[in-house]
Design an enzyme around this catalytic site. Structure first.
Site, PDB file in Angstrom:
ATOM      1  N   ASP A  43     -11.148 -16.536 -27.276  1.00 55.06           N
ATOM      2  CA  ASP A  43     -12.133 -16.938 -25.723  1.00 55.06           C
ATOM      3  C   ASP A  43     -12.653 -15.826 -25.903  1.00 55.06           C
ATOM      4  O   ASP A  43     -12.139 -14.089 -25.976  1.00 55.06           O
ATOM      5  CB  ASP A  43     -11.770 -17.661 -24.542  1.00 55.06           C
ATOM      6  CG  ASP A  43     -11.594 -19.232 -24.472  1.00 55.06           C
ATOM      7  OD1 ASP A  43     -11.815 -19.446 -25.797  1.00 55.06           O
ATOM      8  OD2 ASP A  43     -11.623 -19.688 -23.817  1.00 55.06           O
ATOM      9  N   ASP A  44     -14.064 -15.959 -25.290  1.00 57.14           N
ATOM     10  CA  ASP A  44     -14.836 -14.577 -24.404  1.00 57.14           C
ATOM     11  C   ASP A  44     -15.667 -13.250 -24.832  1.00 57.14           C
ATOM     12  O   ASP A  44     -16.018 -11.784 -24.234  1.00 57.14           O
ATOM     13  CB  ASP A  44     -13.939 -13.849 -23.379  1.00 57.14           C
ATOM     14  CG  ASP A  44     -13.250 -14.548 -21.650  1.00 57.14           C
ATOM     15  OD1 ASP A  44     -14.412 -15.318 -22.397  1.00 57.14           O
ATOM     16  OD2 ASP A  44     -12.857 -14.370 -20.955  1.00 57.14           O
ATOM     17  N   HIS A  94     -18.896 -20.789 -25.942  1.00 54.52           N
ATOM     18  CA  HIS A  94     -18.573 -20.308 -23.830  1.00 54.52           C
ATOM     19  C   HIS A  94     -19.522 -20.308 -22.785  1.00 54.52           C
ATOM     20  O   HIS A  94     -19.059 -19.298 -22.485  1.00 54.52           O
ATOM     21  CB  HIS A  94     -16.935 -19.482 -24.556  1.00 54.52           C
ATOM     22  CG  HIS A  94     -16.286 -19.311 -23.181  1.00 54.52           C
ATOM     23  ND1 HIS A  94     -15.764 -20.242 -22.681  1.00 54.52           N
ATOM     24  CD2 HIS A  94     -15.664 -18.112 -22.168  1.00 54.52           C
ATOM     25  CE1 HIS A  94     -14.621 -19.790 -21.648  1.00 54.52           C
ATOM     26  NE2 HIS A  94     -14.809 -18.453 -21.791  1.00 54.52           N
ATOM     27  N   HIS A  98     -20.563 -16.619 -18.919  1.00 59.75           N
ATOM     28  CA  HIS A  98     -19.106 -17.062 -17.904  1.00 59.75           C
ATOM     29  C   HIS A  98     -19.326 -17.418 -16.360  1.00 59.75           C
ATOM     30  O   HIS A  98     -18.980 -16.983 -16.026  1.00 59.75           O
ATOM     31  CB  HIS A  98     -18.211 -16.022 -18.858  1.00 59.75           C
ATOM     32  CG  HIS A  98     -16.993 -16.335 -17.927  1.00 59.75           C
ATOM     33  ND1 HIS A  98     -15.647 -16.727 -17.718  1.00 59.75           N
ATOM     34  CD2 HIS A  98     -16.459 -16.306 -19.568  1.00 59.75           C
ATOM     35  CE1 HIS A  98     -14.817 -16.801 -17.727  1.00 59.75           C
ATOM     36  NE2 HIS A  98     -14.814 -16.858 -19.053  1.00 59.75           N
ATOM     37  N   HIS A 188      -7.083 -14.990 -25.823  1.00 58.84           N
ATOM     38  CA  HIS A 188      -8.220 -14.170 -25.335  1.00 58.84           C
ATOM     39  C   HIS A 188      -8.828 -13.091 -26.356  1.00 58.84           C
ATOM     40  O   HIS A 188      -7.653 -12.293 -26.426  1.00 58.84           O
ATOM     41  CB  HIS A 188      -8.185 -13.604 -24.103  1.00 58.84           C
ATOM     42  CG  HIS A 188      -8.436 -14.443 -23.201  1.00 58.84           C
ATOM     43  ND1 HIS A 188      -7.907 -15.499 -22.654  1.00 58.84           N
ATOM     44  CD2 HIS A 188     -10.012 -15.371 -22.936  1.00 58.84           C
ATOM     45  CE1 HIS A 188      -8.287 -15.579 -22.065  1.00 58.84           C
ATOM     46  NE2 HIS A 188      -9.908 -16.350 -21.508  1.00 58.84           N
TER      47      HIS A 188
HETATM   48 ZN    ZN Z   1     -13.557 -17.405 -20.701  1.00 57.11          ZN
END
Ligand code: ZN
Length: 239
Positions: A43-44, A94, A98, A188
């Site tokens: 993620d991210d 995603h 955020h 991540h």
């Molecule tokens: Zn995230």
């Protein structure tokens, strides 16, 4: 009087619980499969050079994974998005910034999701079909936006908790202790909480942990696939 107030409060709480559990209908945290197969998700990102290091690790092991990318970071590093897609990994949504989508209205959620899908599709030529809510949380507005866009929400049942650890071993152990066939694993390659994509910190512990996880699970006979492939395998098992 007091009883009536209490009843009102109870009714309100019950409705809220109902609305928020409806928000998660159709979300997937793991699947039922007969074989030892799991999906690693990151993620991210993108967050060079850690996204690239993750890609190198995956390539060395010969496996595919899924990257839930933030629109804001994809905009800053389009080449990295392309590198993920070109390597055969799944590119997923995603959100753009955020944002916590627990109380977002449908139009705010739509803006976050549509903007990111358009960015990713522009770069890769493919429209993402999966979305992971920031912080793993979504409310009714996000659910309505997902329905309109035909996006499926993907959660996780195994968590490396790599925002808590600065060394690879506890991250790898957290994953290895709780893995089962059909798991969706959260790790991540980027950071969601920084506004400036250039200001992201190291994810080297996550990269090293990923190498440990892959090696250990391959020794146990596990196979690694994208989220899309995992869902297809689960659907085939259902038949
Ligand atoms: Zn995230």
């Amino acid at each position: 009087m007091l009883t009536r107030a209490l009843l009102l409060i109870v009714a309100l709480v019950v409705s809220l619980v109902a609305v928020f559990s409806w928000s998660y209908t159709g979300s997937i945290a793991s699947v039922e499969v007969e074989e030892k197969v799991i999906a690693l998700t990151f993620d991210d990102g993108p967050n060079p050079p850690y996204t690239q290091a993750m890609l190198d690790t995956l390539e060395k092991a010969g496996i595919k994974a899924t990257f839930f990318l933030m629109g804001r970071h994809a905009e800053a590093f389009p080449d990295q998005v392309k590198a993920i897609a070109d390597a055969g990994h799944e590119v997923a949504n995603h959100s753009y910034s955020h944002r916590l989508m627990l109380a977002s209205t449908k139009s705010v959620a739509l803006e976050e999701l549509q903007r990111t899908n358009a960015l990713l599709e522009n770069i890769t030529g493919h429209k993402p079909i999966h979305f992971r809510p920031p912080y793993g949380m979504q409310g009714p507005g996000a659910k309505l936006a997902l329905e309109q866009l035909g996006l499926r929400s993907i959660l996780m049942n195994v968590n490396g908790s790599d925002w808590e650890h600065t060394s690879p071993e506890p991250i790898a152990n957290a994953v290895l202790e709780s893995i089962t066939p059909g798991s969706i694993v959260l790790l991540h390659d980027g950071h969601g909480d920084v506004d400036d994509p250039m200001a992201q910190d190291s994810r080297s512990a996550s990269v090293e942990a990923t190498a440990i996880i892959i090696k250990s699970l391959q020794n146990q006979g596990y196979r690694f696939v994208t989220v899309s492939d995992l869902l297809q395998l689960a659907a085939a098992t259902d038949d």
